[in-house]
Design a protein around this motif. Structure first.
Motif, short mmCIF file in Angstrom:
data_model
loop_
_atom_site.label_atom_id
_atom_site.label_comp_id
_atom_site.label_asym_id
_atom_site.label_seq_id
_atom_site.Cartn_x
_atom_site.Cartn_y
_atom_site.Cartn_z
N CYS A 14 0.84 -1.20 0.00
CA CYS A 14 0.00 0.00 0.00
C CYS A 14 0.88 1.25 0.00
N ASP A 15 0.56 2.18 -0.91
CA ASP A 15 1.41 3.36 -1.07
C ASP A 15 0.79 4.63 -0.48
N SER A 16 -0.24 4.46 0.33
CA SER A 16 -0.86 5.63 0.98
C SER A 16 -1.65 5.16 2.19
N ALA B 145 -6.02 1.72 4.54
CA ALA B 145 -7.34 1.61 5.17
C ALA B 145 -8.32 0.85 4.29
N ASP B 146 -8.27 1.05 2.99
CA ASP B 146 -9.16 0.35 2.07
C ASP B 146 -8.91 -1.16 2.12
N LEU B 147 -7.62 -1.57 2.16
CA LEU B 147 -7.30 -2.99 2.24
C LEU B 147 -7.85 -3.59 3.53
N LEU B 148 -7.69 -2.89 4.63
CA LEU B 148 -8.20 -3.40 5.91
C LEU B 148 -9.72 -3.45 5.92
N ASP C 284 -11.56 -4.07 3.33
CA ASP C 284 -11.91 -5.28 2.56
C ASP C 284 -11.81 -6.52 3.43
N VAL C 285 -10.75 -6.59 4.24
CA VAL C 285 -10.57 -7.74 5.14
C VAL C 285 -11.68 -7.78 6.17
N ALA C 286 -12.02 -6.63 6.73
CA ALA C 286 -13.07 -6.58 7.76
C ALA C 286 -14.40 -7.05 7.21
N ARG C 287 -14.68 -6.74 5.95
CA ARG C 287 -15.96 -7.16 5.35
C ARG C 287 -16.05 -8.67 5.18
N THR C 288 -14.91 -9.34 5.07
CA THR C 288 -14.93 -10.80 4.91
C THR C 288 -15.12 -11.51 6.24
N GLY C 289 -15.00 -10.75 7.34
CA GLY C 289 -15.16 -11.34 8.67
C GLY C 289 -13.83 -11.62 9.33
N VAL C 290 -13.65 -11.17 10.56
CA VAL C 290 -12.41 -11.35 11.31
C VAL C 290 -12.75 -12.04 12.62
N ALA C 291 -12.12 -13.18 12.85
CA ALA C 291 -12.42 -13.96 14.04
C ALA C 291 -11.74 -13.39 15.29
N ASP C 292 -10.63 -12.73 15.11
CA ASP C 292 -9.86 -12.22 16.24
C ASP C 292 -10.48 -10.94 16.78
N PRO C 293 -10.20 -10.61 18.06
CA PRO C 293 -10.79 -9.41 18.67
C PRO C 293 -10.19 -8.11 18.15
N VAL C 294 -9.03 -8.18 17.49
CA VAL C 294 -8.37 -6.99 16.93
C VAL C 294 -7.98 -7.30 15.50
N LEU C 295 -8.24 -6.37 14.60
CA LEU C 295 -7.80 -6.49 13.21
C LEU C 295 -6.39 -5.92 13.12
N ILE C 296 -5.43 -6.74 12.67
CA ILE C 296 -4.02 -6.36 12.71
C ILE C 296 -3.44 -6.37 11.31
N GLY C 297 -2.93 -5.23 10.91
CA GLY C 297 -2.15 -5.15 9.69
C GLY C 297 -0.68 -4.97 10.03
N HIS C 298 0.16 -5.28 9.08
CA HIS C 298 1.60 -5.13 9.32
C HIS C 298 2.31 -4.67 8.06
N GLY C 299 3.29 -3.78 8.27
CA GLY C 299 4.22 -3.46 7.20
C GLY C 299 4.05 -2.10 6.56
N ALA D 292 -13.07 -0.24 9.84
CA ALA D 292 -13.66 -1.33 10.62
C ALA D 292 -14.33 -0.73 11.85
N PRO D 293 -15.52 -0.14 11.69
CA PRO D 293 -16.14 0.62 12.78
C PRO D 293 -16.39 -0.18 14.05
N SER D 294 -16.60 -1.48 13.91
CA SER D 294 -16.95 -2.28 15.09
C SER D 294 -15.77 -3.07 15.65
N LEU D 295 -14.56 -2.81 15.15
CA LEU D 295 -13.43 -3.66 15.51
C LEU D 295 -12.20 -2.80 15.77
N PRO D 296 -11.55 -2.95 16.94
CA PRO D 296 -10.27 -2.27 17.14
C PRO D 296 -9.30 -2.66 16.03
N THR D 297 -8.65 -1.66 15.43
CA THR D 297 -7.80 -1.90 14.27
C THR D 297 -6.45 -1.25 14.49
#
Length: 489
Positions: A80-82, A87-90, A92-107, A126-131
């Motif tokens: 991601c270059d911005s 945020a857009d990538l995350l 997309d991930v949030a819409r697919t469903g996240v089992a963990d209590p925190v959505l974690i990106g890296h890099g 991800a309005p309903s999920l700590p990110t």
């Protein structure tokens, strides 16, 4: 007695004439012309190498192994270059469903972003999920509003960030540490997988500089069957007293681990990083984590207890400070990273007996960031060849997860200083293939009688390969004391 007979290998550092190599009880005992050695017993493991190149096993001198194991299961945002793209990538991930209590990106690397990080972007993703998104260099964590509240509760103290939502340095390390608190059995499984992946790239030993003292976790893992790597496990200042009380000294082999686990260095961080713009520079920018007298005192305490210092220094001001500390204490050890050096300090590494433990792929990841934020000074950045010419010992590693735990990536960056079809960056600082190889093998070049049989088999000669060929080097086998941890023949 255990025995392995390698037939028709070409030894790195020789003319390449095929030979047979016999390993007995973990040690190279005989080397003879190809086709002349017979199995030493009916139980000898005979491997026809078909002309593969045999060399010493590879070492990654700087890893954060738990972090590397965890990152392999987090959302990779390195492309991601911005801030918006991240945020857009995350989202997309949030819409697919996240089992963990925190959505974690890296890099994420924001040094070249057109606009800074903003907390509101993650709130919307991800309005309903700590990110949270951990920076590539581990020195910053970008948080949503709910993530800041969540980790304030977890850590038991308020975490404050501005509109960007970014925590830096110790706050970031504390959040990353909290994110690492997964069940031991789960993390051990992740680590076992990561260890096997490292072995498949020729790694026989790692120096683990995880911020939480890892020796006891590694004992548990080895007893549980994780035996693909030798591990040297370091300690930080927060747990130094416990290590001293246990009488542990750098180089001690931990009983009951079959020689796989060794007490490592005393690690201390002096400044921040280039990517987070917290590296301590001679122009006064960045930040130092320790006052000189305090750093001397804690380093002397560790040295007096038998621990070898490994001092993190990125900026030129921090590197001068670290060398001053080594000189004041009268100790040898390593400076980890050594990314920007004033000219006068290059020769001090050799004079003081301080090794530069460097991560060549960082130069490729950060070349554009350095050109922007260290403009005019990058001729003395990642000065690998200058250090070698000065007589300093240069050790190679990855700083995984900052760069991949793959020694061939490090070797390629060291000898080529190029990637992705771009011209080499400051090519005068390219290491020779031999110097880079020695920096990845604890100084060994080839395989000789009497060597402990930590070995690697490769399709091509690593001393004759281009940087592109090094990055894609095919690994045929890896062994620790003659025991195969990876074999693909």
């Amino acid at each position: 007695m255990s025995a392995v007979l390698l037939r028709s290998v070409r030894r790195v550092g020789t003319s390449g004439t095929p030979a047979d190599v016999l390993v007995t009880d973990g040690v190279v005992t005989t080397i003879a012309p190809a086709g002349t050695l017979a199995p030493s017993s009916p139980d000898t493991d005979v491997v026809d190498a078909g002309g593969a190149w045999l060399g010493p096993g590879l070492v990654d001198h700087h890893t954060h192994f738990d972090q590397w194991a965890l990152v392999r299961r987090r959302v990779d945002v390195t492309g991601c270059d911005s801030a918006e793209a991240t945020a857009d990538l995350l989202a997309d991930v949030a819409r697919t469903g996240v089992a963990d209590p925190v959505l974690i990106g890296h890099g994420y690397r924001d040094g070249l972003w057109p606009r800074p990080a903003r907390r509101a972007l993650l709130d919307a993703a991800a309005p309903s999920l700590p990110t949270v998104v951990i920076s590539a260099d581990l020195h910053a964590v970008w948080c949503s509003t709910s993530a800041l509240a969540h980790f304030s509760r977890v850590l038991g103290r308020p975490l404050e960030a501005g509109e960007d939502g970014v925590l830096r340095e110790q706050d970031a390390f504390d959040v990353t540490g909290a994110l690492s608190s997964v069940p031991g059995a789960v993390l051990d499984g992740y680590v076992a997988d990561a260890a096997e992946a490292a072995a498949a790239r020729g790694v026989t030993r790692v120096v683990d500089l995880e911020m939480r003292f890892g020796l006891d976790r590694w004992v548990r893992r080895i007893h549980g069957g994780t035996d693909a790597l030798r591990v040297t496990s370091g300690v930080y200042a927060t747990e130094l007293s416990d290590v001293i009380a246990r009488g542990l000294r750098t180089g001690d082999v931990v009983p009951g681990t079959r020689g796989l686990l060794t007490m490592g260095p005393f690690k201390v961080i002096t400044d921040g990083s280039l990517g987070t713009r917290t590296a301590a520079l001679v122009d006064g920018s960045g930040s130092l984590a320790w006052a000189f007298d305090d750093l001397v005192a804690v380093t002397r305490r560790a040295v007096d207890a038998g621990l070898v210092p490994a001092i993190h220094a990125i900026g030129d001001r921090a590197n001068t400070l670290a060398l001053d500390v080594f000189e004041a204490v009268g100790a040898r050890g390593t400076i980890e990273h050594a990314q920007l050096l004033v000219d006068a300090d290059v020769e001090r590494f050799a004079r003081l007996g301080v090794a530069a433990s460097v991560q060549p792929e960082h130069a490729m990841d950060d070349r554009d960031i350095a050109d922007r934020h260290w403009a005019g000074d990058t001729d003395r950045a990642f000065a690998f060849a200058s250090l070698v010419r000065a007589g300093a010992e240069v050790l190679l590693g990855s700083d995984a997860p900052v760069a991949p735990l793959d020694p061939w990536v490090s070797l390629a960056a060291a000898v080529g200083r190029d990637r992705d079809g771009r011209e080499p960056w400051h090519p005068a600082e390219r290491m020779s293939a031999l110097a880079a190889w020695r920096g990845s093998t604890d100084g060994r070049v080839g395989v000789s009688v009497g060597d402990v049989a930590d070995l690697v088999l490769t399709e091509a000669d690593p001393l004759a390969a281009s940087s592109a060929a090094l990055r894609s080097m095919r690994l045929l086998g890896t062994a620790i004391a003659g025991r195969w941890t990876h074999l693909d023949l």
